[in-house]
Write a protein that holds these residues in place. Structure first.
Motif, mmCIF file in Angstrom:
data_model
loop_
_atom_site.group_PDB
_atom_site.id
_atom_site.type_symbol
_atom_site.label_atom_id
_atom_site.label_comp_id
_atom_site.label_asym_id
_atom_site.label_seq_id
_atom_site.Cartn_x
_atom_site.Cartn_y
_atom_site.Cartn_z
ATOM 1 N N HIS A 109 0.829 -1.203 0.000
ATOM 2 C CA HIS A 109 0.000 0.000 0.000
ATOM 3 C C HIS A 109 0.868 1.260 0.000
ATOM 4 O O HIS A 109 0.534 2.257 -0.657
ATOM 5 C CB HIS A 109 -0.924 0.005 1.211
ATOM 6 N N ARG A 290 -3.570 8.641 4.016
ATOM 7 C CA ARG A 290 -4.937 8.292 3.639
ATOM 8 C C ARG A 290 -4.938 7.044 2.746
ATOM 9 O O ARG A 290 -5.720 6.126 2.959
ATOM 10 C CB ARG A 290 -5.593 9.461 2.913
ATOM 11 N N ARG A 291 -4.032 7.015 1.780
ATOM 12 C CA ARG A 291 -3.985 5.885 0.844
ATOM 13 C C ARG A 291 -3.595 4.595 1.565
ATOM 14 O O ARG A 291 -4.198 3.537 1.333
ATOM 15 C CB ARG A 291 -2.979 6.183 -0.273
ATOM 16 N N ASP A 294 -6.485 3.394 3.867
ATOM 17 C CA ASP A 294 -7.541 2.715 3.114
ATOM 18 C C ASP A 294 -7.089 1.325 2.681
ATOM 19 O O ASP A 294 -7.870 0.368 2.691
ATOM 20 C CB ASP A 294 -7.923 3.547 1.889
ATOM 21 N N LEU A 297 -7.414 -1.173 5.483
ATOM 22 C CA LEU A 297 -8.778 -1.674 5.666
ATOM 23 C C LEU A 297 -9.060 -2.826 4.703
ATOM 24 O O LEU A 297 -9.768 -3.775 5.049
ATOM 25 C CB LEU A 297 -9.783 -0.542 5.455
ATOM 26 N N GLY A 298 -8.510 -2.748 3.495
ATOM 27 C CA GLY A 298 -8.661 -3.857 2.565
ATOM 28 C C GLY A 298 -7.972 -5.112 3.062
ATOM 29 O O GLY A 298 -8.496 -6.221 2.916
ATOM 30 N N GLN A 318 -11.039 1.740 12.747
ATOM 31 C CA GLN A 318 -10.504 2.608 11.703
ATOM 32 C C GLN A 318 -9.058 2.996 12.000
ATOM 33 O O GLN A 318 -8.755 3.556 13.058
ATOM 34 C CB GLN A 318 -11.358 3.883 11.593
ATOM 35 N N SER A 322 -7.050 6.954 7.556
ATOM 36 C CA SER A 322 -7.867 6.370 6.499
ATOM 37 C C SER A 322 -9.033 7.289 6.166
ATOM 38 O O SER A 322 -9.425 8.150 6.950
ATOM 39 C CB SER A 322 -8.405 5.005 6.928
ATOM 40 N N SER A 323 -9.618 7.087 4.979
ATOM 41 C CA SER A 323 -10.766 7.896 4.590
ATOM 42 C C SER A 323 -11.915 7.718 5.575
ATOM 43 O O SER A 323 -12.605 8.673 5.932
ATOM 44 C CB SER A 323 -11.213 7.506 3.180
ATOM 45 N N SER A 324 -12.124 6.485 6.056
ATOM 46 C CA SER A 324 -13.212 6.230 6.998
ATOM 47 C C SER A 324 -12.984 6.936 8.320
ATOM 48 O O SER A 324 -13.896 7.509 8.906
ATOM 49 C CB SER A 324 -13.354 4.715 7.218
#
Length: 338
Positions: A109, A290-291, A294, A297-298, A318, A322-324
């Protein structure tokens, strides 16, 4: 005609060679051509710079004055030209980004985030089991960024010039042979696992073994550890049914092993991103966090045992950045302290 830097170089070359003939050879000019150029320089400066003698050329008093000024000017000009050449080459050459990582799901990531932020950069990576050498390399400028990890009480120390960004703290899970009787349970007791033979990292590889031992000591347990291994070798020992072990919650089950949560969540692991404060990635920090958040989370969703655990513990769901998580902060909720 105005006086130019090349004229000063001609004067210095004649003085150094001691004759026009030798100076012409050093400058790759003809002797008549050099003589003509010297006459033009002398006309420009208003006097004779060299006495031409049978033994060679000797500076006149005016020539000595010009030479003293030339020797003071030319080194600064040469340094200026060298500095501007290096600056131009740095500006036109592709940026080289060296990324390091411990064994964690974040490296892919991070590499993707770096490529998105700096698509023209040349990106390389290397992995190590322990975070300390990677932190040393960051501090020394041998890496631009790294994925680190630590445990409670073993947090990565601050390092001059390095920014540390904790992303998320996740529970440590049990790694069992798929045929183990406890593999059928949703959660397993660490005290019960302490009765088994264990596979664990070497004490000198990093501080993971030290952290595991401290938790066992608190529970007054001292498991037998006949197998010392890391990475794939450790997994193979567990798969063979010879031992149990521990793993990151995001570890994806492979055939022959089972990943299960530990009752009471007694052990934790913190994922940390780090990069140089003055490095090329610093200005892209928010986008990278942020990237990678995210992407994490994947990775969580790809681990069934961890996905189920996260459903039961939404307050730790979270990762920071992350975006969430950012959406939750914007909504006024915010993730619980990691």
């Amino acid at each position: 005609m105005d006086l130019e830097i090349r004229h000063l170089r001609v004067v210095c070359a004649i003085a150094e060679a001691g004759s026009l003939t030798r100076a012409a050879a050093a400058l790759r000019m003809t002797q008549p051509g050099l003589s003509a150029q010297l006459r033009r320089i002398e006309t420009l400066l208003g006097g004779t710079l060299f006495d031409r003698r049978r033994a060679g050329a000797a500076p006149t008093p005016l020539g000595e004055l010009v030479l003293s000024r030339a020797h003071a000017i030319l080194p600064g000009v040469d340094q200026l030209l060298a500095d501007t050449d290096r600056a131009v080459r740095r500006a036109t050459a592709p940026t080289r980004l060296r990324i390091g990582s411990v064994g964690a799901p974040l490296l892919g990531h991070l590499l993707l985030a770096v490529r998105e932020s700096m698509p023209d950069a040349e990106v390389t990576s290397r992995c190590q089991y322990a975070p300390a050498p990677l932190l040393d390399d960051l501090g020394a400028g041998r890496l631009e960024a790294a994925v680190l990890g630590d445990h409670p009480g073993q947090e990565s120390p601050p390092r001059d010039g390095v920014l540390l960004h904790p992303l998320v703290t996740e529970p440590v899970f049990a790694l069992l042979p798929a045929t183990h009787p406890l593999a059928g349970q949703e959660e397993v007791s660490l005290v019960r696992l302490a009765e088994e033979d264990w596979a664990a990292p070497r004490p000198d590889s990093d501080r993971t073994r030290e952290y595991w031992s401290s938790i066992f000591t608190l529970a007054d347990r001292h498991p037998r550890i006949p197998y010392e291994a890391e990475g794939r070798q450790l997994v193979e020992i567990v798969r063979a049914g010879l031992a149990v072990s521990l793993c990151q919650a995001t570890f994806i089950e492979v055939p022959g092993v089972a990943v299960r949560a530990l009752t009471g969540n007694p052990l934790w692991y913190r994922h940390v991103l780090a990069w140089r404060r003055d490095g090329p990635l610093a200005r892209h920090g928010e986008a990278i966090l942020r990237r990678v958040g995210d992407g994490y989370l994947g990775s969580c969703a790809a681990s069934p045992a961890y996905a189920r655990w996260r459903e039961r513990h939404p307050e730790r769901a979270q990762p920071l950045g992350s975006s969430s998580a950012i959406g939750a902060l914007d909504a006024g909720a915010g993730p619980s302290p990691q």
